[in-house]
Design an enzyme around this catalytic site. Structure first.
Site, short mmCIF file in Angstrom:
data_model
loop_
_atom_site.label_atom_id
_atom_site.label_comp_id
_atom_site.label_asym_id
_atom_site.label_seq_id
_atom_site.Cartn_x
_atom_site.Cartn_y
_atom_site.Cartn_z
N ASP A 53 1.06 -1.12 -0.37
CA ASP A 53 -0.15 0.13 0.47
C ASP A 53 1.00 1.28 -0.17
O ASP A 53 2.40 1.04 0.53
CB ASP A 53 -0.92 0.17 1.03
N ASP A 226 -8.68 -7.15 -0.03
CA ASP A 226 -7.59 -7.32 1.13
C ASP A 226 -8.17 -6.93 2.60
O ASP A 226 -9.21 -6.02 2.44
CB ASP A 226 -6.54 -6.71 1.28
N CYS A 264 -13.93 -29.00 4.99
CA CYS A 264 -13.67 -27.74 4.83
C CYS A 264 -12.36 -29.27 4.99
O CYS A 264 -12.26 -29.73 5.47
CB CYS A 264 -13.13 -26.83 5.91
N CYS A 266 -9.08 -28.09 4.87
CA CYS A 266 -7.31 -27.58 5.48
C CYS A 266 -7.02 -28.60 6.59
O CYS A 266 -8.01 -29.45 7.17
CB CYS A 266 -7.87 -26.36 6.15
N CYS A 269 -9.41 -28.66 9.63
CA CYS A 269 -10.02 -29.60 10.41
C CYS A 269 -9.61 -30.54 10.61
O CYS A 269 -10.77 -31.75 10.64
CB CYS A 269 -11.28 -29.07 9.32
N HIS A 295 -7.38 -21.89 9.05
CA HIS A 295 -9.04 -22.53 8.45
C HIS A 295 -9.33 -21.23 7.98
O HIS A 295 -10.29 -21.42 6.76
CB HIS A 295 -9.84 -23.17 10.05
ZN LIG Z 1 -10.44 -25.59 7.93
#
Ligand SMILES: [Zn+2]
Length: 638
Positions: A53, A226, A264, A266, A269, A295
């Site tokens: 930025d 963002d 999910c 990830c 999880c 996550h």
């Molecule tokens: Zn997750």
């Protein structure tokens, strides 16, 4: 740097681009470190892209230690207290040293709720800085994006987008949103701005947002975002799931054995139960922050991937409808109780009740008279327009560079008829916004009311009266006073009782009066000649300006008869005009000269009017009163 994550976990979550704050990097470690290390990619071992930025936004977020000039933004370093001038050229030079892939041009960011003059000046300065940024880029291969400003003024937004689009930027961003406006205002601004931004280059909405915000913004044409929300909420135990938003600190998860989100993929999880994550976030263990952040980042990147696929398959609208419904849900499997409690909040108190208009905003209604405070516009919007903007409060609070805050006189507002505190809160917000931009005078608000029930009622329903979500109203209700902790000069006090009894003891006298008592049908004394005489006496020899919603002939003639000058005010939600009154010294000192005095046309109407005299004028005094009005200084020579 994304908090509590590593370059590897970010890469694994699907991140392709990181944002780095030029402002922070400029101060520490400093541009020289990047020059020696060969740029930020090598410095933090990040193989993907980096966007820097301009540094502007952080500077505008600093409460006091900065000043904006044509040359750039001057601020005090928090590292060594030195003064730094961040010009467009220094911003580009620093971003070149950092060696990001995308640079942002320095802009002047003002609050979304800024007044038009402030917003206009910021747009013009931003455009001049944009041209200087392009020149400063030289032959650097880094991309450079411009930032559209314009607060909540559609014409300014369009103009800003059009003018910047004429310059050879590689992408365009919308700045100055997500800083004080509400959701619908933000979405409208996004839509009309995005329409004007070139379609063949990235369109970037800065500082936004939740999954729902992203979905809505994509729907309106935005590509790039963002936001710190995914990691910020993770720190507090908040996670986005395929079953709605879940707050893991809730006791209901203490014994929960299932994965955080079965849908999910990830690492969090795959490996951990809700019960374990509940425990980690409960004891504020950093590992919990890391795992939940991982996550949430996965969730965001999957959302963006799915959005891209839906757009390419020409199925975005169906996708949008389905996800929109989901993102508005909160914890489908274990709904929280407070929503039920909320519905049982009382909607009436004393003589008042909550009235919700068809347009969706809430106001307070006086039960007996059926009179509604602000019937057609949300109370806070009308308060801003009728009182704060007409009084030019922002300009009055702003200190010239030569003035010292301590030496400048305190500005005093008498807020007559506190009601549900919309007018006082509009003034407080204005002061806070101005103080965030430049040094301001002290502001003291004195509110008068004999009955706090309407404020109490609105405060108890602050889900309908969002503007009351502030420490001020709580201070008034609990202690009869509030002192801002952020701005030493900003204070608010309550004077309880009948205004026309208490006004003579209220010190100091006012500079501005927001006169918002009930109409003469409900409160005859408020519009009586004797009352305005008392009020004028309380003004002493100050130059005082009074703003009120009424345009009634009887009200205006009572003000004139008492010795005020009377001018046309802006339109209100149901009338084409309101009234501004002021003391003779306001004219002498010049502050009131901008107002359009009632003239010959009004006088002619008054002569024909059936409500020619103030309500409390005895018949025997009518002839003399008529003479007083005709000889009033403001009608001389007509
Ligand atoms: Zn997750």
């Amino acid at each position: 740097m994304v908090k509590a994550q590593t370059a590897q976990t970010l890469q694994d979550s699907g991140a392709q681009i990181l944002l780095a704050n030029t402002y922070h990097l400029l101060l520490r470690p400093g541009a020289e470190v990047f020059r020696r290390m060969g740029g930020i990619h090598r410095f933090m071992s990040w193989p993907g892209s980096v966007l820097t930025d301009s540094g502007g936004y952080q500077i505008f977020s600093l409460p006091h230690s900065r000043e904006i000039t044509e040359e750039g933004a001057v601020f005090q370093s928090y590292v060594d207290k030195s003064r730094v001038l961040l010009s467009p050229e220094l911003s580009i030079e620093t971003q070149v040293a950092i060696a990001s892939d995308i640079m942002m041009a320095l802009d002047q960011c003002v609050p979304a709720t800024a007044d038009q003059a402030t917003a206009r000046a910021a747009v013009d300065l931003t455009h001049r800085w944009a041209a200087r940024s392009l020149a400063a880029r030289g032959d650097s291969p880094q991309s450079l994006f411009a930032i559209v400003q314009g607060a909540l003024f559609p014409e300014l937004r369009r103009e800003s987008a059009d003018r910047l689009a004429e310059m050879p930027f590689d992408g365009f961003a919308i700045g100055g949103l997500a800083v004080g406006e509400d959701r619908s205002e933000r979405e409208d601004m996004c839509e009309l701005t995005a329409e004007r931004m070139p379609r063949d280059r990235p369109r970037y909405l800065m500082g936004v947002g939740t999954p729902l915000d992203l979905l809505e913004a994509v729907h309106r044409g935005l590509d790039l975002f963002d936001c710190s929300i995914p990691t910020l909420l993770a720190k507090r135990g908040g996670v986005f799931t395929s079953r709605g938003f879940v707050q893991l600190r809730r006791g209901v998860y203490k014994h929960a054995d299932e994965p955080l989100d079965p849908a999910c993929g990830c690492p969090t999880c795959q490996r951990h139960s809700r019960g374990y994550l509940h425990y980690l976030t409960k004891i504020q263990e950093t590992l919990g922050w890391h795992l939940l952040g991982q996550h949430n980042l996965h969730f965001y990147h999957r959302l963006m991937r799915e959005i891209r696929q839906a757009i390419l398959a020409d199925e975005f609208l169906a996708f949008y409808r389905e996800k929109r419904a989901l993102f508005q849900q909160s914890d489908v499997d274990n709904p929280a109780a407070p929503q039920r409690a909320r519905e049982t909040r009382p909607l009436a108190l004393g003589q008042y009740e909550v009235h919700v208009a068809a347009e969706g905003f809430a106001s307070i209604r006086h039960i007996q008279s059926r009179e509604i405070m602000h019937a057609c516009t949300a109370p806070i919007d009308e308060a801003r327009r009728l009182y704060v903007e007409q009084a030019q409060l922002a300009e009055r609070l702003r200190l010239a560079a030569s003035e010292e805050a301590a030496a400048a006189e305190t500005l005093v507002i008498w807020d007559v008829g506190l009601g549900a505190a919309a007018n006082a809160m509009a003034a407080i917000r204005c002061c806070e916004e101005q103080a965030a931009l430049h040094p301001v005078r002290s502001l003291r608000i004195v509110s008068f009311d004999n009955d706090l029930d309407s404020l109490r009622l609105a405060f108890g329903n602050d889900h309908l009266f969002h503007y009351l979500r502030h420490a001020g109203p709580a201070g008034i209700l609990n202690n009869g006073a509030w002192q801002s902790s952020a701005h030493a000069g900003l204070s608010w006090q309550l004077v309880s009782g009948d205004f026309f009894v208490t006004l003579s003891q209220a010190l100091p006298g006012p500079d501005l009066i927001f006169y918002d008592l009930f109409s003469s049908k409900t409160h005859a004394q408020a519009w009586a000649l004797a009352s305005f005489r008392l009020l004028l006496a309380a003004c002493g020899d100050k130059g005082v300006e009074l703003f009120t919603y009424t345009a009634s002939t009887a009200g205006r003639v009572a003000l004139l008869g008492a010795g005020f000058y009377a001018a046309k005010g802006c339109s209100t939600d149901d009338k084409p005009e309101s009234t501004i009154a002021f003391t003779r010294n306001a004219l002498v000192h010049g502050t009131a000269r901008r107002h359009e005095l009632l003239g010959a046309a009004w006088l002619a109407r008054w002569k024909r009017s059936g409500a020619k005299f103030p309500i409390d004028l005895p018949e025997s005094e009518r002839a003399a009163f008529e003479q007083t009005i005709l000889e009033h200084e403001q009608f001389r020579g007509l």
